[in-house]
Design a protein around this motif. Structure first.
Motif, PDB file in Angstrom:
ATOM      1  N   ILE A 378       0.829  -1.210   0.000  1.00  0.00           N
ATOM      2  CA  ILE A 378       0.000   0.000   0.000  1.00  0.00           C
ATOM      3  C   ILE A 378       0.861   1.257   0.000  1.00  0.00           C
ATOM      4  O   ILE A 378       0.770   2.088  -0.901  1.00  0.00           O
ATOM      5  N   PHE A 379       1.690   1.418   1.012  1.00  0.00           N
ATOM      6  CA  PHE A 379       2.355   2.693   1.237  1.00  0.00           C
ATOM      7  C   PHE A 379       3.767   2.695   0.663  1.00  0.00           C
ATOM      8  O   PHE A 379       4.539   1.763   0.868  1.00  0.00           O
ATOM      9  N   GLY A 380       4.083   3.779  -0.044  1.00  0.00           N
ATOM     10  CA  GLY A 380       5.399   3.933  -0.629  1.00  0.00           C
ATOM     11  C   GLY A 380       6.215   4.959   0.125  1.00  0.00           C
ATOM     12  O   GLY A 380       6.571   4.769   1.286  1.00  0.00           O
ATOM     13  N   TYR A 381       6.507   6.080  -0.531  1.00  0.00           N
ATOM     14  CA  TYR A 381       7.285   7.153   0.087  1.00  0.00           C
ATOM     15  C   TYR A 381       6.344   8.228   0.630  1.00  0.00           C
ATOM     16  O   TYR A 381       6.590   9.428   0.519  1.00  0.00           O
ATOM     17  N   ASP A 382       5.231   7.789   1.211  1.00  0.00           N
ATOM     18  CA  ASP A 382       4.173   8.686   1.669  1.00  0.00           C
ATOM     19  C   ASP A 382       4.427   9.189   3.080  1.00  0.00           C
ATOM     20  O   ASP A 382       4.996   8.482   3.922  1.00  0.00           O
ATOM     21  N   SER A 383       3.951  10.388   3.362  1.00  0.00           N
ATOM     22  CA  SER A 383       4.039  10.945   4.713  1.00  0.00           C
ATOM     23  C   SER A 383       2.974  10.316   5.602  1.00  0.00           C
ATOM     24  O   SER A 383       2.006   9.728   5.119  1.00  0.00           O
ATOM     25  N   HIS A 384       3.145  10.471   6.914  1.00  0.00           N
ATOM     26  CA  HIS A 384       2.136   9.933   7.836  1.00  0.00           C
ATOM     27  C   HIS A 384       1.957  10.829   9.048  1.00  0.00           C
ATOM     28  O   HIS A 384       0.915  11.437   9.212  1.00  0.00           O
ATOM     29  N   TYR A 385       2.976  10.928   9.929  1.00  0.00           N
ATOM     30  CA  TYR A 385       2.882  11.797  11.102  1.00  0.00           C
ATOM     31  C   TYR A 385       4.131  12.661  11.219  1.00  0.00           C
ATOM     32  O   TYR A 385       5.238  12.210  10.931  1.00  0.00           O
ATOM     33  N   CYS A 386       3.924  13.912  11.658  1.00  0.00           N
ATOM     34  CA  CYS A 386       5.012  14.855  11.915  1.00  0.00           C
ATOM     35  C   CYS A 386       4.833  15.468  13.299  1.00  0.00           C
ATOM     36  O   CYS A 386       3.703  15.627  13.782  1.00  0.00           O
ATOM     37  N   THR A 387       5.943  15.856  13.907  1.00  0.00           N
ATOM     38  CA  THR A 387       5.930  16.471  15.232  1.00  0.00           C
ATOM     39  C   THR A 387       6.871  17.665  15.246  1.00  0.00           C
ATOM     40  O   THR A 387       8.006  17.558  14.769  1.00  0.00           O
ATOM     41  N   PRO A 388       6.449  18.820  15.807  1.00  0.00           N
ATOM     42  CA  PRO A 388       7.371  19.962  15.959  1.00  0.00           C
ATOM     43  C   PRO A 388       8.256  19.800  17.176  1.00  0.00           C
ATOM     44  O   PRO A 388       7.913  19.100  18.133  1.00  0.00           O
ATOM     45  N   ASP A 389       9.413  20.461  17.136  1.00  0.00           N
ATOM     46  CA  ASP A 389      10.292  20.407  18.301  1.00  0.00           C
ATOM     47  C   ASP A 389       9.702  21.160  19.477  1.00  0.00           C
ATOM     48  O   ASP A 389       9.861  20.763  20.633  1.00  0.00           O
ATOM     49  N   ASN A 390       9.010  22.263  19.210  1.00  0.00           N
ATOM     50  CA  ASN A 390       8.375  23.071  20.241  1.00  0.00           C
ATOM     51  C   ASN A 390       7.141  23.712  19.608  1.00  0.00           C
ATOM     52  O   ASN A 390       7.288  24.585  18.748  1.00  0.00           O
ATOM     53  N   PRO A 391       5.941  23.309  19.984  1.00  0.00           N
ATOM     54  CA  PRO A 391       4.756  23.844  19.304  1.00  0.00           C
ATOM     55  C   PRO A 391       4.540  25.335  19.516  1.00  0.00           C
ATOM     56  O   PRO A 391       3.849  25.975  18.722  1.00  0.00           O
ATOM     57  N   ASP A 392       5.140  25.898  20.577  1.00  0.00           N
ATOM     58  CA  ASP A 392       4.968  27.326  20.848  1.00  0.00           C
ATOM     59  C   ASP A 392       5.936  28.199  20.059  1.00  0.00           C
ATOM     60  O   ASP A 392       5.647  29.379  19.806  1.00  0.00           O
ATOM     61  N   GLU A 393       7.084  27.655  19.670  1.00  0.00           N
ATOM     62  CA  GLU A 393       8.048  28.369  18.834  1.00  0.00           C
ATOM     63  C   GLU A 393       8.832  27.316  18.070  1.00  0.00           C
ATOM     64  O   GLU A 393       9.881  26.844  18.523  1.00  0.00           O
ATOM     65  N   THR A 394       8.317  26.954  16.922  1.00  0.00           N
ATOM     66  CA  THR A 394       8.830  25.802  16.191  1.00  0.00           C
ATOM     67  C   THR A 394       9.994  26.187  15.291  1.00  0.00           C
ATOM     68  O   THR A 394       9.930  27.170  14.555  1.00  0.00           O
ATOM     69  N   ARG A 395      11.041  25.369  15.365  1.00  0.00           N
ATOM     70  CA  ARG A 395      12.167  25.479  14.445  1.00  0.00           C
ATOM     71  C   ARG A 395      12.257  24.257  13.535  1.00  0.00           C
ATOM     72  O   ARG A 395      12.646  24.376  12.374  1.00  0.00           O
ATOM     73  N   LEU A 396      11.908  23.081  14.089  1.00  0.00           N
ATOM     74  CA  LEU A 396      12.140  21.822  13.403  1.00  0.00           C
ATOM     75  C   LEU A 396      10.868  20.991  13.344  1.00  0.00           C
ATOM     76  O   LEU A 396      10.017  21.061  14.238  1.00  0.00           O
ATOM     77  N   LEU A 397      10.772  20.196  12.295  1.00  0.00           N
ATOM     78  CA  LEU A 397       9.756  19.157  12.202  1.00  0.00           C
ATOM     79  C   LEU A 397      10.448  17.823  12.001  1.00  0.00           C
ATOM     80  O   LEU A 397      11.396  17.720  11.209  1.00  0.00           O
ATOM     81  N   ALA A 398       9.978  16.802  12.709  1.00  0.00           N
ATOM     82  CA  ALA A 398      10.394  15.419  12.458  1.00  0.00           C
ATOM     83  C   ALA A 398       9.204  14.699  11.864  1.00  0.00           C
ATOM     84  O   ALA A 398       8.116  14.699  12.451  1.00  0.00           O
ATOM     85  N   CYS A 399       9.397  14.086  10.702  1.00  0.00           N
ATOM     86  CA  CYS A 399       8.284  13.472   9.973  1.00  0.00           C
ATOM     87  C   CYS A 399       8.613  12.034   9.599  1.00  0.00           C
ATOM     88  O   CYS A 399       9.725  11.743   9.141  1.00  0.00           O
ATOM     89  N   GLY A 400       7.634  11.151   9.763  1.00  0.00           N
ATOM     90  CA  GLY A 400       7.745   9.805   9.255  1.00  0.00           C
ATOM     91  C   GLY A 400       7.186   9.730   7.849  1.00  0.00           C
ATOM     92  O   GLY A 400       6.040  10.112   7.611  1.00  0.00           O
ATOM     93  N   TYR A 401       8.001   9.247   6.900  1.00  0.00           N
ATOM     94  CA  TYR A 401       7.614   9.152   5.491  1.00  0.00           C
ATOM     95  C   TYR A 401       7.676   7.683   5.026  1.00  0.00           C
ATOM     96  O   TYR A 401       8.324   7.367   4.039  1.00  0.00           O
TER      97      TYR A 401
END
Length: 487
Positions: A378-401
């Motif tokens: 089913i799933f190839g190089y698709d995104s699924h969930y991402c999380t910010p380093d700090n939701p109040d002042e975000t610099r980074l996102l970590a994402c599962g693809y």
């Protein structure tokens, strides 16, 4: 077809890095709509050998993918167990991940990890109440109330239960508070706590949202079953604004030709629920749909410089279940990706960036589209969930693809995202029969990265699960400030 990139985007930025579209004011910027710049890897890394995000046919056939790929991240430790399911949650120094409730699984239920010692995380318990047998994407924790919750889903035994656990004592030994029937729903899918932890929103995908009062977590009760008008606002998964007054809905299309619904972001007014008004209702504030992705999966709110943003992921490409080849034939992205919206005006969300990798570009279809079927049906190089380093002042996102692993993006300037690191775990080709807790379907020439990652920057770490490699801790191999300042 992907919109042509404005020429202005190719010119040197001016006005303090601000780029504007011709004929508009200085505060209107052009969204990012091409592959993000690739991470610059270190000399001791194991970088990808093909396109950005790709596990090539050559690497799958030769066994190279069994070594995995790393760029500015290295593995610290791992608890593989019997494999992992779709979602990962956390509280303090503990992690929790679902498993598939598969045939032959010795320890069904949610695995509990004590990671106080990063070098040697320990499996301390399995939670096997009914909704924990396979919580799908509903497994979530609330920091404020110190609760872990899930609703019954496809892999469980069927039924309308919500299970709630107390994490306030020893996070490595959660205590069951309730396993209670609360809804007409028989099989749920996803869900989320309101930030204050008084409400859990269950999602019966494409059918209904059912907020549950968990103010007293020993006696949860359903507040409303809401099906919306014409299916608008039906969630795959969802998130809540910091004040709990708005719900951000990832509305998935059904991805089949004779039953198409719009795919994208829906913002709902859930103030009646948050404020516990009598005879509550939920109202649509705005919708924003698109056709270059399908099966919208997740939403995630965060702020950059005080400006509210919402991220939305698609877990399938433009043609949905019709397949990667169909999307390529239409000149559209074959795989789903994350995108960021400015929601300063919640009635009109504005696209800021598409977090494409090179594998998402239709121009690269001939190079990428044929190898993904060897990593899952089913799933190839698709995104699924991402999380910010700090939701109040975000610099980074970590994402599962999914087959592209965990990707780390610098979004300090959200109109100019760039990749700074990635980690794609070793393919478990030889262990297919040893992982009954994994939801991975098909060949195992690449793993599936499907869970929410967690930043632990106080320890220079990122925690996550992948379906075949289980729980993993990785750390940055270079100082983060150095990676952020790299050209």
């Amino acid at each position: 077809m992907r919109r042509a990139l404005p020429l202005l985007l190719l010119l040197p930025a001016c006005d303090g890095g601000r780029t504007t579209a011709p004929g508009v004011g200085p505060d209107v910027r052009v969204p990012w709509e091409q592959a993000v710049p690739k991470a610059v890897c270190g000399v001791d890394d194991r970088p990808e050998t093909g396109l950005q995000g790709q596990v090539s046919l050559i690497d799958r056939a030769s066994g190279r993918s069994a070594a995995g790929y790393s760029c500015n991240l290295e593995l610290v430790s791992q608890v593989q167990g019997e494999g992992a399911g779709w979602q990962f949650a956390w509280h303090e120094d503990c992690g929790y991940f679902g498993t598939a409730n598969g045939d032959g699984q010795a320890n069904p239920g949610v695995a509990v990890i004590d990671a106080r010692d990063s070098s040697s995380p320990q499996l301390t318990a399995h939670l096997d109440s009914i909704s924990m047998l396979d919580p799908w994407e509903s497994l979530k924790a609330n920091e404020q109330r110190q609760l872990l919750g899930a609703v019954n889903s496809a892999g469980g035994s069927g039924g309308p239960e919500i299970d709630l656990y107390d994490l306030s004592g020893d996070c490595a030994q959660p205590q069951l508070l309730a396993s209670s029937a609360v809804s007409e729903v028989n099989i749920s899918h996803a869900g989320e706590f309101a930030p204050d932890g008084r409400t859990y929103y269950g999602s019966e995908i494409n059918v209904a949202i059912y907020p549950i009062d968990v103010s007293d977590p020993t006696t949860p009760r359903e507040l409303l079953r809401w099906e919306g008008a014409d299916g608008i606002g039906m969630a795959h998964d969802l998130s809540l604004s910091p004040d709990g007054m708005r719900a951000y809905i990832a509305q998935p299309d059904r991805s089949i030709p004779d039953e198409v619904e719009p795919n994208g972001l829906v913002i709902l007014d859930v103030s009646d629920i948050q404020q516990r008004r009598e005879n509550p209702d939920i109202r649509v504030v705005s919708t924003h749909f698109w056709e270059d992705g399908a099966t919208a999966q997740e939403t995630e709110p965060f702020r950059i410089g005080g400006v509210p943003h919402v991220l939305v992921t698609d877990e399938m490409g433009s043609a949905g279940l019709q397949g990667w080849q169909q999307a390529c034939a239409e000149g559209r992205p074959p795989f789903g990706f994350a995108r960021i919206f400015d929601v300063s005006d919640e009635t009109s969300p504005r696209l800021v960036a598409k977090l494409w990798l090179e594998v998402h570009d239709p121009a690269n279809c001939a190079l990428a589209v044929n190898d993904v079927a060897l990593g899952g049906v089913i799933f190839g190089y698709d995104s699924h969930y991402c999380t910010p380093d700090n939701p109040d002042e975000t610099r980074l996102l970590a994402c599962g693809y999914f087959q592209s692993g965990i990707r780390i993006f610098d979004i300090r300037d959200p109109y100019r995202p760039r990749e700074i690191a990635y980690y794609n775990p070793p393919a478990q080709t030889e262990r297919a029969n040893d992982l009954p807790g994994s939801n991975h379907l098909g060949a195992r020439t690449a793993d599936w990265a499907s869970s929410d990652p967690r930043f632990r920057l106080d320890r220079n770490e990122i925690w996550f699960t992948t379906q075949d490699n289980g729980f993993q801790i990785v750390r940055f191999t270079r100082p983060l400030d150095e990676l952020l300042e790299a050209p």
